[in-house]
Design a protein around this motif. Structure first.
Motif, PDB file in Angstrom:
ATOM      1  N   ALA A 450       0.852  -1.190   0.000  1.00 49.26           N
ATOM      2  CA  ALA A 450       0.000   0.000   0.000  1.00 49.26           C
ATOM      3  C   ALA A 450       0.884   1.235   0.000  1.00 49.26           C
ATOM      4  O   ALA A 450       1.861   1.319   0.751  1.00 49.26           O
ATOM      5  CB  ALA A 450      -0.919  -0.005   1.212  1.00 49.26           C
ATOM      6  N   VAL A 451       0.546   2.190  -0.841  1.00 47.42           N
ATOM      7  CA  VAL A 451       1.271   3.459  -0.928  1.00 47.42           C
ATOM      8  C   VAL A 451       0.350   4.580  -0.482  1.00 47.42           C
ATOM      9  O   VAL A 451      -0.828   4.633  -0.866  1.00 47.42           O
ATOM     10  CB  VAL A 451       1.787   3.692  -2.364  1.00 47.42           C
ATOM     11  CG1 VAL A 451       2.241   5.137  -2.556  1.00 47.42           C
ATOM     12  CG2 VAL A 451       2.939   2.745  -2.666  1.00 47.42           C
ATOM     13  N   PHE A 452       0.904   5.506   0.318  1.00 49.89           N
ATOM     14  CA  PHE A 452       0.095   6.558   0.926  1.00 49.89           C
ATOM     15  C   PHE A 452       0.733   7.929   0.715  1.00 49.89           C
ATOM     16  O   PHE A 452       1.956   8.045   0.548  1.00 49.89           O
ATOM     17  CB  PHE A 452      -0.020   6.319   2.443  1.00 49.89           C
ATOM     18  CG  PHE A 452      -0.661   5.025   2.831  1.00 49.89           C
ATOM     19  CD1 PHE A 452      -2.032   4.937   3.015  1.00 49.89           C
ATOM     20  CD2 PHE A 452       0.106   3.881   3.023  1.00 49.89           C
ATOM     21  CE1 PHE A 452      -2.631   3.737   3.380  1.00 49.89           C
ATOM     22  CE2 PHE A 452      -0.485   2.680   3.395  1.00 49.89           C
ATOM     23  CZ  PHE A 452      -1.848   2.604   3.570  1.00 49.89           C
ATOM     24  N   GLY A 453      -0.116   8.945   0.763  1.00 51.26           N
ATOM     25  CA  GLY A 453       0.366  10.317   0.823  1.00 51.26           C
ATOM     26  C   GLY A 453       0.173  11.105  -0.458  1.00 51.26           C
ATOM     27  O   GLY A 453       0.372  10.585  -1.559  1.00 51.26           O
ATOM     28  N   ASN A 454      -0.191  12.375  -0.299  1.00 48.07           N
ATOM     29  CA  ASN A 454      -0.291  13.271  -1.457  1.00 48.07           C
ATOM     30  C   ASN A 454       0.982  13.255  -2.279  1.00 48.07           C
ATOM     31  O   ASN A 454       0.954  13.360  -3.503  1.00 48.07           O
ATOM     32  CB  ASN A 454      -0.544  14.715  -0.985  1.00 48.07           C
ATOM     33  CG  ASN A 454      -1.897  14.925  -0.364  1.00 48.07           C
ATOM     34  OD1 ASN A 454      -2.332  14.119   0.463  1.00 48.07           O
ATOM     35  ND2 ASN A 454      -2.578  15.997  -0.742  1.00 48.07           N
TER      36      ASN A 454
END
Length: 885
Positions: A450-454
């Motif tokens: 999972a990849v997160f962040g603006n």
């Protein structure tokens, strides 16, 4: 019309060292701001960094001699200049005006000799304001590689792209700001707060760019260490009331041992030009400061090229020219819209009436043409094939006034195979800060990634959707301001990591809205590996982003990343944090967070951002980069800060810390950083052994002695003003800066009867007789004996792990003086080592490396103290040590 007294002689008192009677207090509207912070205990530094202090006037402006490798270029330049008329010489020194030609800066041309205008173009990361160009990693990333070859290769590739667009001068590289304050808005354009690391990367970049036949403009000279109060106009835009640009107040020792150091390397590397900066230095404008330009740069450092102003950085005519300024850009006077120039016709008048000696104008033009020939530019160059002011194929040649409709853009693709280099540089500049139990590299087969962040995703309006990258939406590949360039594409981490995971047969999801904290937490609970991307941006003061006026307001993460990161790390025991920042951010709580298993700093990696970080995360590249700055536990630990509110009508920035910035300050004040300067992990391990120090047989230092030749004039010119009127039937472009006069009456042409009052002319400034050369001078870069090798330090570095890796051994030296830094970087080398193999690390220690500056003798000397050498993997992990015999 602005009078000639204003245009030519503005602030002449300042150029002579006029004092100001102002006072005020430092202050900041932002929490935790600590200015001025730690003061050095060096009495020289303290005494030499007071408000309203001045430096002595130094005249005349030294004339170029064609020293060393410059000899052939000077022969060609003198032959060319000897053919020129007075107005043709003036044309080469004067920008034609903002948006009045195709480049951000363009000189006049010489049609009679088939010499087209010189094109000067940003930027430090790629060709600005055009298309089909690359966006390279920022200077701070280059510093993180600690790799000379990488700096040269990037410079060469950028030079090739500028050359392909018809650019004559790339406005870079950057050694100022050096990085005095971690919040400094443009630190990322340069390299590192360490002068040696910056000096090496600066020099390699210059040689790389110029190898492609493009001149460099080494900038910003000097003391330009913050964005706030750099210009009155910008200050007014943001509601500040100041009378003049802020003054960097610093002592002579700090100037030489810190801020001037990398410029000496740049001059020695052959920089064609040096750009003077917006700020004042000891209460004299940097672009009319006779001490810094005449004495330090052209005298002591033996600079053979020319000095060009920053845009709207010229603050006077005669005062600036006599103080050493050779070219004004973009040609306009007080602002971009007044149609006036301090040079142009006013310079023609000044030479005709003798205010500017003929030899001084000739030296200006010889220096300009010598820089041109030094990089082997050809008089019959190809055309400028783009316009900075529209990306349309057709537009106005003179954009600002809407004249000359024609084809202005040929859309030439200059990228070549540079994308591969950019991808490699991005990966090789990524610093691995934390890696618990070999969390990294990943293998792509994790059950759910999972990849997160603006910062992992796209800017919804496109990577070029905000003017000069003046926003922080999506992933941060480049920061904002004139140092940016248009992306041809921007590979996001979301895209690149997804491609890697899917190719390996894994499952992949991403959540890129930092406001969706609950959603992120839910996804993180399911993930086997959570990769969170966060950033912190900065840039130039003419743009505001999130309340930050160029300089950062703080050292925290942007885009609401902190709350989102807490939600992810609180729900996934394998959270990997990736940082795209322009400089240090506070990481202590993330270093100690039990669920954050890895941290990487990826800086500003350019157009291949996502591919570069994926290469590191998945082990296609073994990280070998090192931090080019210190990451402290608290903002106050740095001991310096931006001056955010004016403390006087002319803001006074007192560099009381002297040479103690970044790791030097942490060492001096026994502050333990979160991650020290020079720190960086690898997927393998290294062992250091077998330190050896060899003393070389070298002659004793001898101060340089000697005189220049007398100044020379080239060619003849008429003193009859009638010969300098606008040509008959000539059609003028409005606002354009020409060398011709409106009247044969020089007083009327100048617009003021008092332009040549003797009191405005500094003593000695018109003296063209032979002049003494400073003791610390004698060649480009300073006295050649400074570069004698006194010692060779060697050590054995062994790869004790199971994979090939790159290590950067670093040499630090303690000079041993009571006010010297505890240790200073003096050498480094990036080594690729096979598993269970060893190689030799070797550094030549020069006389300059162990010398100190004498403010009394105005020369370098080696203090009679015990000097220690340390070799290690960072500034705090010094595994080997010995004495310099």
């Amino acid at each position: 019309m602005r009078s000639i007294a204003t245009l030519l002689l503005a602030c002449a008192g300042s150029a002579l060292g006029q004092n100001f009677s102002l006072d005020g207090n430092y202050g900041s509207p932002y929490p935790n701001a600590t200015y001025p912070g730690f003061a050095s205990d060096n009495p020289v530094a303290i005494a030499g960094s007071k408000s309203h202090q001045t430096t002595p006037p130094k005249y005349p402006s030294p004339w170029g001699a064609g020293l060393g490798e410059w000899a052939t270029a000077y022969e060609k330049a003198r032959a060319f200049v000897s053919q020129l008329t007075l107005e043709e010489k003036v044309n080469l020194t004067t920008g034609t005006g903002w948006e009045l030609d195709r480049c951000v800066g363009q000189t006049g041309s010489i049609p009679r000799l088939g010499f087209r205008a010189m094109c000067l173009q940003d930027s430090p990361v790629g060709v600005r304001y055009t298309d089909y160009n690359s966006v390279f990693p920022a200077g701070v990333n280059v510093a993180a590689t600690f790799d000379r070859a990488a700096a040269y290769a990037r410079g060469q590739a950028m030079g090739e792209e500028h050359h392909g667009k018809g650019v004559d001068m790339q406005l870079g590289p950057v050694a100022g700001p050096l990085g005095r304050t971690p919040e400094g808005g443009r630190n990322w354009e340069g390299f590192s707060p360490d002068p040696v690391l910056t000096g090496v990367m600066f020099a390699e970049s210059i040689q790389g760019i110029q190898s492609a036949g493009v001149m460099t403009s080494a900038k910003h000279y000097i003391g330009y260490e913050q964005e706030h109060f750099r210009l009155v106009a910008d200050s007014e835009t943001w509601g500040f009331n100041i009378d003049e640009s802020g003054s960097a107040n610093l002592d002579d020792e700090t100037m030489h041992e810190l801020y001037l150091w990398p410029f000496a390397d740049g001059v020695r590397a052959g920089a064609a030009a040096v750009m003077c900066s917006y700020n004042q230095v000891n209460n004299t404008q940097a672009c009319q400061n006779s001490y810094t330009m005449n004495y330090l740069l052209k005298g002591e450092l033996g600079f053979q090229g020319f000095v060009v102003s920053d845009w709207i950085g010229t603050r006077s005519g005669v005062a600036s020219i006599l103080a050493g300024l050779d070219m004004t850009m973009p040609g306009d006077a007080a602002d971009y819209t007044d149609g006036q120039s301090f040079f142009g016709a006013n310079l023609t008048v000044a030479v005709l009436n003798g205010t500017i000696p003929a030899w001084r104008l000739d030296d200006m033009v010889v220096r300009i043409m010598a820089g041109f020939y030094f990089v082997e530019r050809n008089n019959t160059r190809g055309p400028i094939n783009f316009s900075s002011f529209t990306t349309d194929t057709y537009g106005y040649e003179h954009s600002y006034v809407g004249q000359g409709w024609t084809e202005v853009n040929s859309h030439v693709d200059v990228r070549g195979e540079h994308g591969r280099l950019i991808r490699s540089l991005g990966a090789r500049s990524t610093v691995l800060l934390k890696n618990v139990n070999n969390t990294l590299p990943l293998n792509g087969k994790e059950k759910l990634t999972a990849v997160f962040g603006n910062d992992a995703g796209s800017n919804l309006v496109g990577p070029n959707g905000c003017t000069d990258r003046g926003c922080d939406n999506g992933t941060l590949g480049a920061a904002w301001g004139s140092g940016s360039a248009q992306f041809p594409y921007l590979v996001t981490p979301d895209t690149a990591i997804q491609n890697t995971v899917l190719a390996a047969g894994g499952a992949y999801e991403s959540s890129l809205d930092n406001g969706a904290v609950d959603t992120m937490g839910t996804l993180a609970r399911r993930a086997n590996a959570s990769i969170f991307f966060a950033n912190a941006d900065s840039g130039e003061w003419y743009l505001e982003v999130g309340g930050n006026l160029g300089d950062r307001n703080n050292l925290t993460l942007w885009q609401g990343a902190e709350a989102a990161l807490e939600a992810v790390a609180g729900n996934c025991s394998n959270t990997i944090l990736v940082l795209h920042t322009t400089g240090p951010v506070l990481l202590e709580k993330y270093k100690n967070h039990p669920n954050i298993t890895a941290i990487l700093w990826a800086g500003l990696p350019g157009q291949e951002s996502g591919n570069s970080i994926a290469d590191v995360l998945y082990g296609r590249v073994n990280p070998g980069a090192k931090l080019p700055f210190t990451i402290g536990k608290d903002r106050s630990d740095y001991g310096t800060d931006v001056l955010y509110t004016p403390n006087a009508p002319v803001p006074q920035l007192n560099f009381e810390e002297g040479v103690f910035i970044d790791y030097r300050a942490f060492d001096r004040h026994n502050e333990t950083p979160t991650y020290e300067f020079g720190y960086g992990l690898s997927y393998t391990t290294f062992e250091y052994s077998d330190l050896s120090i060899t003393k070389m047989n070298v002659s004793d230092y001898v101060p340089f002695s000697g005189y220049t030749t007398a100044a020379t004039t080239y060619g003849n010119f008429s003193t009859d003003p009638a010969n300098y009127l606008f040509p008959a039937n000539f059609t003028r472009v409005p606002m354009y800066h020409y060398p011709w006069l409106n009247s044969t009456n020089l007083t009327l042409a100048a617009g003021d009867p008092h332009y040549a009052l003797p009191g405005f002319i500094p003593a000695g400034s018109q003296d063209g007789t032979a002049q003494p050369i400073p003791k610390a001078g004698g060649a480009p870069g300073g006295n050649p004996m400074l570069y004698d090798v006194l010692y060779r330090v060697e050590a054995t570095i062994t790869n004790t792990g199971s994979v090939t890796g790159e290590e950067v051994p670093q040499l630090y030296i303690s000079r041993g003086g009571p006010y010297d830094p505890v240790k200073e970087l003096r050498g480094f080398e990036r080594l690729s080592i096979q598993p269970n193999s060893s190689t030799t690390f070797s550094v030549d220690v020069t006389r300059r490396d162990i010398s100190s500056w004498s403010t009394v003798e105005q020369d370098w000397y080696v203090r009679n103290t015990t000097k220690k050498a340390y070799v290690g993997s960072s500034s705090r992990n010094l595994l080997l040590q010995g004495l310099l015999p």
